[in-house]
Design an enzyme around this catalytic site. Structure first.
Site, PDB file in Angstrom:
ATOM      1  N   LYS A  30      77.794  82.806  42.328  1.00  0.00           N
ATOM      2  CA  LYS A  30      78.029  83.863  41.105  1.00  0.00           C
ATOM      3  C   LYS A  30      78.579  83.176  40.074  1.00  0.00           C
ATOM      4  O   LYS A  30      78.443  83.698  38.813  1.00  0.00           O
ATOM      5  CB  LYS A  30      78.518  85.237  41.453  1.00  0.00           C
ATOM      6  CG  LYS A  30      77.561  85.967  42.421  1.00  0.00           C
ATOM      7  CD  LYS A  30      78.150  87.517  42.656  1.00  0.00           C
ATOM      8  CE  LYS A  30      77.098  88.161  43.416  1.00  0.00           C
ATOM      9  NZ  LYS A  30      76.895  87.496  45.118  1.00  0.00           N
TER      10      LYS A  30
HETATM   11  C1  LIG Z   1      75.928  87.834  45.830  1.00  0.00           C
HETATM   12  C2  LIG Z   1      75.675  86.966  46.907  1.00  0.00           C
HETATM   13  C3  LIG Z   1      74.466  86.665  47.589  1.00  0.00           C
HETATM   14  C4  LIG Z   1      73.130  87.299  47.450  1.00  0.00           C
HETATM   15  O1  LIG Z   1      72.571  87.029  46.016  1.00  0.00           O
HETATM   16  P1  LIG Z   1      71.438  88.086  45.154  1.00  0.00           P
HETATM   17  O2  LIG Z   1      71.362  87.621  43.721  1.00  0.00           O
HETATM   18  O3  LIG Z   1      72.333  89.444  45.268  1.00  0.00           O
HETATM   19  O4  LIG Z   1      70.347  87.976  46.096  1.00  0.00           O
HETATM   20  C5  LIG Z   1      74.372  85.822  48.679  1.00  0.00           C
HETATM   21  N1  LIG Z   1      75.512  84.892  48.988  1.00  0.00           N
HETATM   22  C6  LIG Z   1      76.819  85.283  48.348  1.00  0.00           C
HETATM   23  C7  LIG Z   1      77.754  84.587  49.055  1.00  0.00           C
HETATM   24  C8  LIG Z   1      76.775  86.104  47.401  1.00  0.00           C
HETATM   25  O5  LIG Z   1      78.020  86.201  46.970  1.00  0.00           O
END
Ligand SMILES: *Cc1c(COP(=O)(O)O)cnc(C)c1O
Length: 462
Positions: free
Chosen positions: A110
């Site tokens: 993120k």
């Molecule tokens: C947020 C997240 C996901 C999922 O991503 P999306 O964009 O919500 O599909 C997968 N792995 C980790 C470690 C995350 O923080």
């Protein structure tokens, strides 16, 4: 490049307006009115670029209205906070490629989007002479990435609610040890659901929302998706250089459909992605959609991959828009049906179209743990539980026709308990977490009441 809503009931708006609007005013999601396409020659040229060069090239196709020098500065600053010189390196292990997206300040993918969004918000607010108070609730990961995205920024304060003593110690420390004056951690005496409800109620008070310029950083902001498109191009270029491949598979551990939707955009731009592999844990609404045309809500189950413990995929509507041939009336009807019945089903014809873009599968708790163990025994490489789900499903769904690139969404040290269970040792703490428990921290503990939060925001707003 203008932006439209999936529900078709707003005027076209600019990129800058789309970033500031977040969720479209008609309740839909914002998308570019058309998607630029790149030729094979363009794509080959991209593979020689560094990450920031590539990011600038891709983002500028969608970000009209920001002068090139300013955009370059925003991109350069956003990726200078990553600890790896390649930003998102690709490593080869056990016959597959792992795209490491966890070298940002909070060790999860993120950061790729939120480091950029934080800088972009600061830039746009300054230009408009405005301020913003960001309010959000987190169960762990998004909160810290959002806090790191805006810490120390001008004209932005951020308020993040987390359930008191109900997030992992590392996740709590990652948030509360950010002591910049514009960052407010609120530990509420309640659950994550209380946090979400409170945030919704505060946003629902439209007078309060406008008086205090409330903003959100959730995964529906177009700029987040856009920043994530970049690493699909980056990884493909690196793998193509290595193998001379003409196509590749990407396997993506999925929750809100944000990350994998960025891959879908890259595919539509011309990146030769054979299929996107959608991998879920036991919360498998999205893999049921791809596999059986069944998009219906079930209860959320707790798993070792908590960032995917989601049933309502907030970016799904963006994909529906393309699946329904950009017919906004159809999207509106589908979303209305979904909100009244809690489910949608898709006929064979549509399922066949979905199958041209996606493959899917899911992993149970024990399959996730087993994958971490097996992979470690074979290679010595430690997968985090989210990444392990993508690796397991990716390997199952492909047969060596072309390279498989698995997105590694978190550093294993963030999910040490699952890793410990799998391999009986803890992953090495990266430098950014070393000694975190000794750093100064700041956090307010308050009751899980909407008024308490509203009052706090009022007193500490910028
Ligand atoms: C947020 C997240 C996901 C999922 O991503 P999306 O964009 O919500 O599909 C997968 N792995 C980790 C470690 C995350 O923080």
């Amino acid at each position: 490049m203008q932006y439209i809503s999936t529900r078709g009931q707003i005027q076209e708006i600019s990129f800058k307006e789309a970033v500031m609007m977040g969720l479209a005013d008609d309740g839909g999601l914002l998308l570019p009115a058309s998607i630029p396409s790149l030729s094979a020659g363009d794509i080959a040229a991209l593979s020689k670029m560094t990450y920031p060069e590539l990011a600038l090239r891709i983002i500028s196709l969608f970000a009209e209205g920001i002068p090139a020098d300013d955009l370059k500065d925003l991109v350069d600053r956003s990726y200078s906070t990553f600890s790896h010189k390649e930003v998102t390196p690709v490593v080869h292990q056990d016959g597959i490629y792992i795209l490491e997206l966890f070298h940002g300040p909070t060790l999860a993918f993120k950061d790729v989007a939120l480091q950029f969004l934080g800088n972009l918000f600061e830039y746009l607010l300054k230009e408009r002479g405005e301020k913003m108070n960001i309010l959000g609730a987190t169960s762990g990961d998004t909160g810290s990435a959002a806090i790191y995205g805006v810490r120390g920024k001008e004209n932005i304060n951020i308020f993040i609610l987390h359930p008191h003593q109900k997030v992992s110690p590392i996740q709590e420390l990652q948030m509360t040890t950010v002591t910049d004056p514009n960052v407010f951690n609120l530990a509420i005496r309640g659950t994550f659901d209380d946090g979400q409800r409170i945030v919704k109620e505060v946003f629902g008070d439209l007078d309060f929302k406008s008086e205090f310029s409330l903003g959100a950083v959730n995964s529906i902001n177009w700029a987040r998706v856009l920043a994530q498109v970049v690493y699909y191009f980056y990884a493909f270029g690196r793998v193509q250089r290595d193998t001379g491949c003409k196509e590749a598979y990407f396997s993506v551990p999925t929750g809100n459909f944000g990350d994998i939707f960025a891959g879908f955009i890259a595919k539509r731009m011309g990146l030769p992605i054979r299929r996107l592999i959608l991998a879920t844990n036991e919360n498998d609404i999205l893999s049921r959609f791809v596999g059986k045309g069944d998009y219906s809500i079930a209860d959320v189950v707790e798993t070792p991959a908590p960032s995917m413990d989601i049933q309502l995929a907030s970016n799904f509507e963006r994909y529906l828009y393309y699946l329904m041939d950009q017919d906004t009336a159809k999207v509106r009807k589908a979303m209305a049906d979904f909100s009244s019945t809690g489910g949608l089903s898709f006929d064979a014809n549509l399922q066949q179209r979905v199958a041209q873009d996606f493959l899917s599968g899911s992993a149970t708790r024990s399959e996730t743990i087993d994958t971490i163990r097996d992979f470690y025994q074979k290679t010595g490489y430690i997968l985090d539980p989210h990444t392990a789900i993508g690796v397991k499903v990716g390997k199952e769904q492909t047969g060596g026709e072309c390279p498989l690139i698995c997105l590694a969404t978190a550093h294993p040290a963030k999910f040490g308990d699952a890793v410990q269970e799998a391999i009986n040792t803890s992953p090495t703490m990266p430098d950014s977490l070393a000694g975190i428990e000794k750093r100064p921290s700041r956090c307010e503990i308050i009751d899980a009441e909407t008024d308490a939060v509203r009052n706090f925001v009022e007193q500490h707003s910028c």
